[in-house]
Design a protein around this motif. Sequence first.
Motif, PDB file in Angstrom:
ATOM      1  N   ILE A  26     -22.495 -41.973  -8.423  1.00  0.00           N
ATOM      2  CA  ILE A  26     -23.583 -42.302  -9.358  1.00  0.00           C
ATOM      3  C   ILE A  26     -24.811 -41.459  -9.016  1.00  0.00           C
ATOM      4  O   ILE A  26     -25.451 -40.879  -9.894  1.00  0.00           O
ATOM      5  N   GLU A  27     -25.096 -41.354  -7.722  1.00  0.00           N
ATOM      6  CA  GLU A  27     -26.253 -40.544  -7.292  1.00  0.00           C
ATOM      7  C   GLU A  27     -26.086 -39.086  -7.725  1.00  0.00           C
ATOM      8  O   GLU A  27     -27.044 -38.393  -8.038  1.00  0.00           O
ATOM      9  N   GLU A  28     -24.840 -38.632  -7.763  1.00  0.00           N
ATOM     10  CA  GLU A  28     -24.583 -37.242  -8.166  1.00  0.00           C
ATOM     11  C   GLU A  28     -24.496 -37.087  -9.688  1.00  0.00           C
ATOM     12  O   GLU A  28     -24.130 -36.033 -10.198  1.00  0.00           O
ATOM     13  N   GLY A  29     -24.750 -38.181 -10.406  1.00  0.00           N
ATOM     14  CA  GLY A  29     -24.717 -38.126 -11.870  1.00  0.00           C
ATOM     15  C   GLY A  29     -23.306 -38.087 -12.445  1.00  0.00           C
ATOM     16  O   GLY A  29     -23.098 -37.623 -13.567  1.00  0.00           O
ATOM     17  N   ARG A  30     -22.306 -38.566 -11.696  1.00  0.00           N
ATOM     18  CA  ARG A  30     -20.917 -38.551 -12.174  1.00  0.00           C
ATOM     19  C   ARG A  30     -20.355 -39.963 -12.127  1.00  0.00           C
ATOM     20  O   ARG A  30     -19.344 -40.227 -11.480  1.00  0.00           O
ATOM     21  N   GLU A  31     -21.023 -40.888 -12.786  1.00  0.00           N
ATOM     22  CA  GLU A  31     -20.577 -42.285 -12.673  1.00  0.00           C
ATOM     23  C   GLU A  31     -19.128 -42.429 -13.128  1.00  0.00           C
ATOM     24  O   GLU A  31     -18.776 -42.044 -14.252  1.00  0.00           O
ATOM     25  N   PRO A  32     -18.258 -42.986 -12.270  1.00  0.00           N
ATOM     26  CA  PRO A  32     -16.852 -43.102 -12.676  1.00  0.00           C
ATOM     27  C   PRO A  32     -16.622 -44.285 -13.628  1.00  0.00           C
ATOM     28  O   PRO A  32     -17.430 -45.220 -13.662  1.00  0.00           O
ATOM     29  N   ILE A  33     -15.548 -44.191 -14.386  1.00  0.00           N
ATOM     30  CA  ILE A  33     -15.085 -45.364 -15.138  1.00  0.00           C
ATOM     31  C   ILE A  33     -14.348 -46.212 -14.106  1.00  0.00           C
ATOM     32  O   ILE A  33     -13.357 -45.774 -13.517  1.00  0.00           O
ATOM     33  N   ASP A  34     -14.855 -47.399 -13.886  1.00  0.00           N
ATOM     34  CA  ASP A  34     -14.505 -48.125 -12.668  1.00  0.00           C
ATOM     35  C   ASP A  34     -13.412 -49.168 -12.898  1.00  0.00           C
ATOM     36  O   ASP A  34     -13.657 -50.220 -13.485  1.00  0.00           O
ATOM     37  N   PHE A  35     -12.211 -48.853 -12.417  1.00  0.00           N
ATOM     38  CA  PHE A  35     -11.110 -49.824 -12.425  1.00  0.00           C
ATOM     39  C   PHE A  35     -10.835 -50.297 -10.996  1.00  0.00           C
ATOM     40  O   PHE A  35      -9.704 -50.606 -10.640  1.00  0.00           O
ATOM     41  N   GLY A  36     -11.889 -50.291 -10.173  1.00  0.00           N
ATOM     42  CA  GLY A  36     -11.721 -50.530  -8.739  1.00  0.00           C
ATOM     43  C   GLY A  36     -11.659 -52.002  -8.371  1.00  0.00           C
ATOM     44  O   GLY A  36     -10.631 -52.668  -8.543  1.00  0.00           O
ATOM     45  N   LEU A 343      -7.384 -38.670 -10.026  1.00  0.00           N
ATOM     46  CA  LEU A 343      -8.008 -39.466 -11.099  1.00  0.00           C
ATOM     47  C   LEU A 343      -9.525 -39.425 -10.989  1.00  0.00           C
ATOM     48  O   LEU A 343     -10.232 -39.247 -11.986  1.00  0.00           O
ATOM     49  N   LEU A 344     -10.010 -39.561  -9.768  1.00  0.00           N
ATOM     50  CA  LEU A 344     -11.458 -39.599  -9.582  1.00  0.00           C
ATOM     51  C   LEU A 344     -12.066 -38.210  -9.806  1.00  0.00           C
ATOM     52  O   LEU A 344     -13.052 -38.058 -10.531  1.00  0.00           O
ATOM     53  N   GLY A 345     -11.457 -37.210  -9.204  1.00  0.00           N
ATOM     54  CA  GLY A 345     -12.023 -35.856  -9.255  1.00  0.00           C
ATOM     55  C   GLY A 345     -11.886 -35.219 -10.629  1.00  0.00           C
ATOM     56  O   GLY A 345     -12.843 -34.649 -11.162  1.00  0.00           O
ATOM     57  N   ASP A 346     -10.706 -35.319 -11.249  1.00  0.00           N
ATOM     58  CA  ASP A 346     -10.442 -34.597 -12.502  1.00  0.00           C
ATOM     59  C   ASP A 346     -10.695 -35.453 -13.739  1.00  0.00           C
ATOM     60  O   ASP A 346     -10.830 -34.930 -14.839  1.00  0.00           O
ATOM     61  N   CYS A 347     -10.692 -36.770 -13.598  1.00  0.00           N
ATOM     62  CA  CYS A 347     -10.744 -37.636 -14.785  1.00  0.00           C
ATOM     63  C   CYS A 347     -11.897 -38.642 -14.706  1.00  0.00           C
ATOM     64  O   CYS A 347     -12.086 -39.415 -15.642  1.00  0.00           O
ATOM     65  N   ALA A 383     -11.052 -43.439 -20.569  1.00  0.00           N
ATOM     66  CA  ALA A 383     -10.301 -43.156 -19.332  1.00  0.00           C
ATOM     67  C   ALA A 383      -8.969 -42.479 -19.676  1.00  0.00           C
ATOM     68  O   ALA A 383      -8.572 -41.503 -19.040  1.00  0.00           O
ATOM     69  N   ILE A 384      -8.303 -43.002 -20.706  1.00  0.00           N
ATOM     70  CA  ILE A 384      -6.999 -42.412 -21.093  1.00  0.00           C
ATOM     71  C   ILE A 384      -7.226 -40.989 -21.621  1.00  0.00           C
ATOM     72  O   ILE A 384      -6.479 -40.060 -21.271  1.00  0.00           O
ATOM     73  N   ASP A 385      -8.264 -40.798 -22.418  1.00  0.00           N
ATOM     74  CA  ASP A 385      -8.584 -39.439 -22.918  1.00  0.00           C
ATOM     75  C   ASP A 385      -8.844 -38.498 -21.742  1.00  0.00           C
ATOM     76  O   ASP A 385      -8.359 -37.367 -21.719  1.00  0.00           O
ATOM     77  N   ASN A 386      -9.631 -38.988 -20.766  1.00  0.00           N
ATOM     78  CA  ASN A 386      -9.937 -38.152 -19.594  1.00  0.00           C
ATOM     79  C   ASN A 386      -8.661 -37.801 -18.820  1.00  0.00           C
ATOM     80  O   ASN A 386      -8.514 -36.689 -18.308  1.00  0.00           O
ATOM     81  N   MET A 387      -7.760 -38.766 -18.747  1.00  0.00           N
ATOM     82  CA  MET A 387      -6.515 -38.518 -18.008  1.00  0.00           C
ATOM     83  C   MET A 387      -5.679 -37.474 -18.751  1.00  0.00           C
ATOM     84  O   MET A 387      -5.114 -36.557 -18.141  1.00  0.00           O
ATOM     85  N   ARG A 388      -5.639 -37.602 -20.075  1.00  0.00           N
ATOM     86  CA  ARG A 388      -4.873 -36.622 -20.870  1.00  0.00           C
ATOM     87  C   ARG A 388      -5.476 -35.232 -20.670  1.00  0.00           C
ATOM     88  O   ARG A 388      -4.765 -34.270 -20.362  1.00  0.00           O
ATOM     89  N   ALA A 389      -6.819 -35.175 -20.772  1.00  0.00           N
ATOM     90  CA  ALA A 389      -7.500 -33.876 -20.628  1.00  0.00           C
ATOM     91  C   ALA A 389      -7.359 -33.340 -19.212  1.00  0.00           C
ATOM     92  O   ALA A 389      -7.326 -32.114 -18.995  1.00  0.00           O
ATOM     93  N   GLY A 390      -7.254 -34.250 -18.240  1.00  0.00           N
ATOM     94  CA  GLY A 390      -7.142 -33.828 -16.829  1.00  0.00           C
ATOM     95  C   GLY A 390      -5.704 -33.500 -16.432  1.00  0.00           C
ATOM     96  O   GLY A 390      -5.431 -33.272 -15.258  1.00  0.00           O
ATOM     97  N   GLY A 391      -4.796 -33.537 -17.405  1.00  0.00           N
ATOM     98  CA  GLY A 391      -3.417 -33.141 -17.111  1.00  0.00           C
ATOM     99  C   GLY A 391      -2.619 -34.207 -16.377  1.00  0.00           C
ATOM    100  O   GLY A 391      -1.698 -33.899 -15.633  1.00  0.00           O
ATOM    101  N   VAL A 392      -2.961 -35.481 -16.606  1.00  0.00           N
ATOM    102  CA  VAL A 392      -2.193 -36.555 -15.963  1.00  0.00           C
ATOM    103  C   VAL A 392      -1.067 -36.992 -16.901  1.00  0.00           C
ATOM    104  O   VAL A 392      -1.333 -37.507 -17.991  1.00  0.00           O
ATOM    105  N   PHE A 393       0.142 -36.719 -16.484  1.00  0.00           N
ATOM    106  CA  PHE A 393       1.313 -37.154 -17.268  1.00  0.00           C
ATOM    107  C   PHE A 393       2.393 -37.648 -16.316  1.00  0.00           C
ATOM    108  O   PHE A 393       2.413 -37.240 -15.156  1.00  0.00           O
TER     109      PHE A 393
END
Length: 394
Positions: A26-36, A343-347, A383-393
């Motif tokens: 968050i401090e780096e301006g990359r707030e994740p979509i949080d399923f934690g 997931l965290l880095g690419d999506c 999140a699903i769009d990000n995963m698709r764009a990040g090459g998660v299959f």
Amino acid sequence: MEQAQRLQRIPPYPFREIAALKTKMIEEGREPIDFGIGDPDMPTPQFVIDALCEAANDPETHPYDESGFGTLEYKTAIADFARRRFGVDVSPDGEIQSTIGGKEALVHVVWAYIDPGDVVLVPDPAYSVYKVQASWCGGAAFPMPLEPGNNFLPDLDAIPAAVRQQAKMLFLNYPNNPTGAVAPLEYLERAVAFAREHEMVIVQDAAYVEVYYDDADRPHSILEIDGAKDVAIEIHSLSKTFNMTGWRVGWAMGGGEHIEALSRAKSNVDSGTFMAIQRAAIAGLNGYEQFAPKMQAEYRARRDALIAGLQSLGCPIEAPRATFYVWVPVPEGFTSEGFATKLLGDCRVLAIPGAVYGPCGEGFVRMSLTIKAQDKLGQIEQAIDNMRAGGVFW
Ligand SMILES: Cc1ncc(COP(=O)(O)O)c(C=O)c1O
């Protein structure tokens, strides 16, 4: 100052590190979509808050709860709830103990029973508290793998005879964190017979017993099994049922002998639950039938969206029948840690590596449906769009 060896034996609580990682992003301006972390994002129902406010204004709720077990009113509301919900009879006089959430009870029940050298049967993967407390008491945790082939139920027949002889406690957690599995009544029946045969106490952690999706899958209490009170204690919590994680209130129920043991351990450590919170908990339990279906419907919509999204990426996954967790097998070639990192880095998607819950969690990540952002379904879609764009299959 050197810390006690006792403290050195246990790891830091895993979610503290995950929370720190999220803060950094968050401090780096990359707030994740949080399923934690599995912490309900919806507010505590207003009728419970109102009951607390009224009770807090009554000075009679301000002293220690001298009963130590919970007020008679709270235990009577629990007994009534247990009868309505599970068809189970538990007496407010000796078969119920109020607790400071589920976690406190899980800790103290281990302290009540486990001596150095005792074996504790612990599911793997699992909520970390079971294993850590066993070790803290000098006991040895024996892992019981939870695998898809066994519907994530421990194979009791696979426990070696020597281990059964030494085992004093069997932990069960259904509905299960992190796998989302439920235990059929026949399984609970088998577990009770097993515990009786090998003289051990079952601690059934029912923290998620009200987070289910279909009436046909409505999770059971282990106390529904004849004779279970002799060998089992079941830990309940209002945390997940009523979005009350911060309130710290729950209860244990079971045979008098087990409740007495827990009470003795606990009363030497804490001084019970604020009586105003007990009154609010009564309001919650009395309003359960009105409130729970709304909570369940909310998670159902999220679960269905996430499962459909994952399936659209080729993930071989079925919808969990209970809990707000989705236990996702990782694509081939990844470890659970490696996949969570991708997931965290690419999506920008935060999921928890399954191995955090034990070696048998390897090969999975856990995604929690508790989503803090406003647009819950929109976040899942993103999140699903990000995963698709990040090459998660898969
Ligand atoms: C399996 C399991 N048991 C117990 C708890 C404890 O919950 P609480 O202490 O809030 O009742 C949790 C919390 O996440 C959990 O996941």
